[in-house]
Design a protein around this motif. Structure first.
Motif, PDB file in Angstrom:
ATOM      1  N   MET A   1       0.966  -1.264  -0.013  1.00 30.56           N
ATOM      2  CA  MET A   1      -0.046   0.042   0.021  1.00 30.56           C
ATOM      3  C   MET A   1       0.965   1.038   0.088  1.00 30.56           C
ATOM      4  N   SER A   2       0.804   2.110  -0.686  1.00 29.24           N
ATOM      5  CA  SER A   2       1.561   3.317  -0.780  1.00 29.24           C
ATOM      6  C   SER A   2       0.810   4.341  -0.131  1.00 29.24           C
ATOM      7  N   GLU A   3       1.768   5.332   0.282  1.00 30.65           N
ATOM      8  CA  GLU A   3       1.359   6.396   0.842  1.00 30.65           C
ATOM      9  C   GLU A   3       0.861   7.457   0.456  1.00 30.65           C
ATOM     10  N   HIS A   4      -0.229   8.029   0.864  1.00 29.03           N
ATOM     11  CA  HIS A   4      -0.844   9.166   0.248  1.00 29.03           C
ATOM     12  C   HIS A   4      -0.076  10.463  -0.083  1.00 29.03           C
ATOM     13  N   PRO A   5      -0.070  11.100  -1.112  1.00 30.83           N
ATOM     14  CA  PRO A   5       0.736  12.335  -1.198  1.00 30.83           C
ATOM     15  C   PRO A   5       0.810  13.454  -0.251  1.00 30.83           C
ATOM     16  N   ALA A   8       2.671  11.793   2.703  1.00 32.73           N
ATOM     17  CA  ALA A   8       4.228  11.893   2.352  1.00 32.73           C
ATOM     18  C   ALA A   8       4.806  13.396   2.742  1.00 32.73           C
TER      19      ALA A   8
END
Length: 131
Positions: A1-5, A8
């Motif tokens: 799961m990638s981090e929301h901009p 970040a």
């Protein structure tokens, strides 16, 4: 799961603050950013504009002799330009120390921080620390 901009972005801000990198921190903010500090102490109020906000952060470092440490616990986002960060603030000033939970509520527009609302677990303790 990638981090929301937005999460970040906030994390990059915390990293820059922790390193004392005001140039990197300033690059994450709009020119007209406002940081709202609660309480009734010399740091309280509305710090308007990037330079005023960075001066606030420099002053925190100076007033504490560089002892400030921030432990970031979590960053929450709503996907609509808002982020909340929860952290513990540690610092010493004179013969007094402070360890307090704080939260920052960020408004983010176009990938830049435009507004920071600060909340604290103990306003009275923070006022005593900064007086």
């Amino acid at each position: 799961m990638s981090e929301h901009p937005d999460a970040a972005l906030v994390r990059r801000g915390y990293e820059a603050f922790g390193k004392g990198d005001m140039q990197a921190l300033g690059a994450l903010m709009t020119a007209d950013v406002i940081h709202h500090v609660p309480g009734s102490n010399p740091l309280s109020g509305h710090h308007k504009g990037r330079e005023a906000v960075l001066d606030l952060y420099r002053r925190i470092g100076e007033e504490t002799g560089g002892t400030v440490r921030i432990e970031l616990h979590s960053v929450l986002v709503d996907g609509r330009g808002h982020a909340m960060a929860v952290h513990t603030f540690y610092g010493d000033r004179g013969d007094r120390g402070l360890e307090v939970q704080q939260g920052l509520f960020f408004t983010i527009v176009g990938g830049k921080i435009t507004d920071i609302d600060e909340c604290t677990q103990d306003i009275d303790e923070e006022d005593a620390f900064w007086r």
